[in-house]
Design a protein around this motif. Sequence first.
Motif, PDB file in Angstrom:
ATOM      1  N   GLN A 159      -0.605  17.452  30.476  1.00 56.70           N
ATOM      2  CA  GLN A 159      -1.765  17.490  29.591  1.00 56.70           C
ATOM      3  C   GLN A 159      -1.325  17.817  28.160  1.00 56.70           C
ATOM      4  OE1 GLN A 159      -4.798  16.732  31.173  1.00 56.70           O
ATOM      5  NE2 GLN A 159      -3.367  16.421  32.874  1.00 56.70           N
ATOM      6  N   ASP A 160      -2.236  17.604  27.203  1.00 58.38           N
ATOM      7  CA  ASP A 160      -1.952  17.987  25.828  1.00 58.38           C
ATOM      8  C   ASP A 160      -1.611  19.470  25.767  1.00 58.38           C
ATOM      9  OD1 ASP A 160      -2.519  15.420  25.093  1.00 58.38           O
ATOM     10  OD2 ASP A 160      -4.469  15.858  24.195  1.00 58.38           O
ATOM     11  N   GLY A 161      -0.666  19.816  24.908  1.00 57.53           N
ATOM     12  CA  GLY A 161      -0.229  21.201  24.829  1.00 57.53           C
ATOM     13  C   GLY A 161       0.094  21.624  23.415  1.00 57.53           C
ATOM     14  N   TRP A 162       1.250  22.291  23.266  1.00 59.28           N
ATOM     15  CA  TRP A 162       1.582  22.903  21.993  1.00 59.28           C
ATOM     16  C   TRP A 162       3.065  22.725  21.694  1.00 59.28           C
ATOM     17  CZ3 TRP A 162      -0.900  24.962  26.115  1.00 59.28           C
ATOM     18  CH2 TRP A 162      -2.279  25.156  25.976  1.00 59.28           C
ATOM     19  N   SER A 163       3.354  22.537  20.430  1.00 65.29           N
ATOM     20  CA  SER A 163       4.732  22.544  19.943  1.00 65.29           C
ATOM     21  C   SER A 163       5.116  23.981  19.608  1.00 65.29           C
ATOM     22  CB  SER A 163       4.851  21.645  18.706  1.00 65.29           C
ATOM     23  OG  SER A 163       6.145  21.722  18.157  1.00 65.29           O
ATOM     24  N   PHE A 164       6.224  24.432  20.149  1.00 66.60           N
ATOM     25  CA  PHE A 164       6.707  25.804  19.974  1.00 66.60           C
ATOM     26  C   PHE A 164       7.722  25.801  18.836  1.00 66.60           C
ATOM     27  CE2 PHE A 164       9.649  29.247  20.720  1.00 66.60           C
ATOM     28  CZ  PHE A 164       8.917  30.272  21.280  1.00 66.60           C
ATOM     29  N   LYS A 190      11.558  25.577  13.065  1.00 65.16           N
ATOM     30  CA  LYS A 190      12.183  24.502  13.838  1.00 65.16           C
ATOM     31  C   LYS A 190      11.569  24.457  15.231  1.00 65.16           C
ATOM     32  CE  LYS A 190      16.602  24.879  11.399  1.00 65.16           C
ATOM     33  NZ  LYS A 190      16.309  23.693  10.569  1.00 65.16           N
ATOM     34  N   GLU A 191      11.317  23.241  15.703  1.00 67.96           N
ATOM     35  CA  GLU A 191      10.758  23.112  17.043  1.00 67.96           C
ATOM     36  C   GLU A 191      11.826  23.434  18.087  1.00 67.96           C
ATOM     37  OE1 GLU A 191       7.711  20.102  18.740  1.00 67.96           O
ATOM     38  OE2 GLU A 191       9.676  19.295  19.296  1.00 67.96           O
ATOM     39  N   ILE A 192      11.480  24.351  18.994  1.00 62.76           N
ATOM     40  CA  ILE A 192      12.369  24.742  20.081  1.00 62.76           C
ATOM     41  C   ILE A 192      12.041  23.967  21.353  1.00 62.76           C
ATOM     42  CG2 ILE A 192      13.109  26.654  21.554  1.00 62.76           C
ATOM     43  CD1 ILE A 192      14.085  26.828  18.658  1.00 62.76           C
ATOM     44  N   ASP A 193      10.751  23.758  21.586  1.00 61.03           N
ATOM     45  CA  ASP A 193      10.320  23.086  22.814  1.00 61.03           C
ATOM     46  C   ASP A 193       8.858  22.696  22.658  1.00 61.03           C
ATOM     47  OD1 ASP A 193      10.295  22.096  25.432  1.00 61.03           O
ATOM     48  OD2 ASP A 193      11.436  23.817  26.190  1.00 61.03           O
ATOM     49  N   GLN A 194       8.340  22.017  23.678  1.00 57.56           N
ATOM     50  CA  GLN A 194       6.908  21.762  23.752  1.00 57.56           C
ATOM     51  C   GLN A 194       6.378  22.368  25.046  1.00 57.56           C
ATOM     52  OE1 GLN A 194       5.403  17.908  22.862  1.00 57.56           O
ATOM     53  NE2 GLN A 194       6.528  17.750  20.940  1.00 57.56           N
ATOM     54  N   LEU A 195       5.232  23.022  24.930  1.00 57.04           N
ATOM     55  CA  LEU A 195       4.611  23.698  26.067  1.00 57.04           C
ATOM     56  C   LEU A 195       3.429  22.869  26.549  1.00 57.04           C
ATOM     57  CD1 LEU A 195       4.481  27.333  24.577  1.00 57.04           C
ATOM     58  CD2 LEU A 195       6.430  26.131  25.598  1.00 57.04           C
TER      59      LEU A 195
END
Length: 301
Positions: A168-173, A289-294
């Motif tokens: 599902q849609d989430g968040w950029s960490f 900086k983007e580390i991951d996507q949740l």
Amino acid sequence: MNRSMQKEQQEVAATNAGTQASITVRPYMPQDLESVLNLIEGDRLPGRPMVTPDMLGHVLAGCCPGDAAPSLLREQRTDVAVDDSGQVVGAIGWGVRAQDRDGLLLWLHCMEDDQMIAQVLVLHMLKQAARQTVHAFGAPTAISFAGLPVGNRRGTAVALEASGFSRQDGWSFLHHRLDMLEQLPYEVIDITKCASDPYGWYVRLRDKNGTNLGRAVVSRPVEGTAVLEWITLAPEPDGSGHLLLSQYLAHLADRGVHELVVLLDASADHTDGGSHGPVRELHQQAGFKEIDQLHPYTRRP
């Protein structure tokens, strides 16, 4: 909790993991604490504090972050996966939502994010949930944000998708090391505790004449780490809004915040980590900086 569930809590439930290994899934016991904390630590992302026994105990008790009251869950469970030697190699927290009986996979950690171990735990939970809709990683807990870090925990993501879950849609960490910042000349800033949230700081940036340049809410730092909950900045026609954001960051660094995290919206089909959208670009220009996507997951019967 019904009688059959109580009985199952007292019994050891075995789950075979095929010919590669023999994994047993059983209820969590107090002596598993250190092993589970080690599994969680192995998955910790930059900018997140170490999970303490108290934090884990808060989750095991069924509480939401910042809440003293149990969440609206029925049949909440914490189970662990152990190998032939008795070593804990995985753990899962799950329950059933009271109002609609949907299953909730709250959190899951396993040794080296092993896909096979994750698969065993996911299938174990699905067996208990029967034909209910199941939501995975859809809510924050005291030990984690909502959403599975799909890049750093690829094995668990693959295990979910192989078991019929849809992303599902989430968040950029995004993460920023503030202790690496150069000293900047900056405007005047006020930092006070949030009246509506005792766990955060209300931050106001203004110039020497008192003109408001922006506002933000930052979570209360833990071990020098904090979360930028939201921010609004005065419009900058020359596109220098990231300089105002940098001034915020410099002030936070002066007050002992060494690492800062922000979560930005990310669609389920966009996982390349590229720059998209003015808000993301603003943060990247300021040094995030983007580390991951949740991403949360859902499985329907």
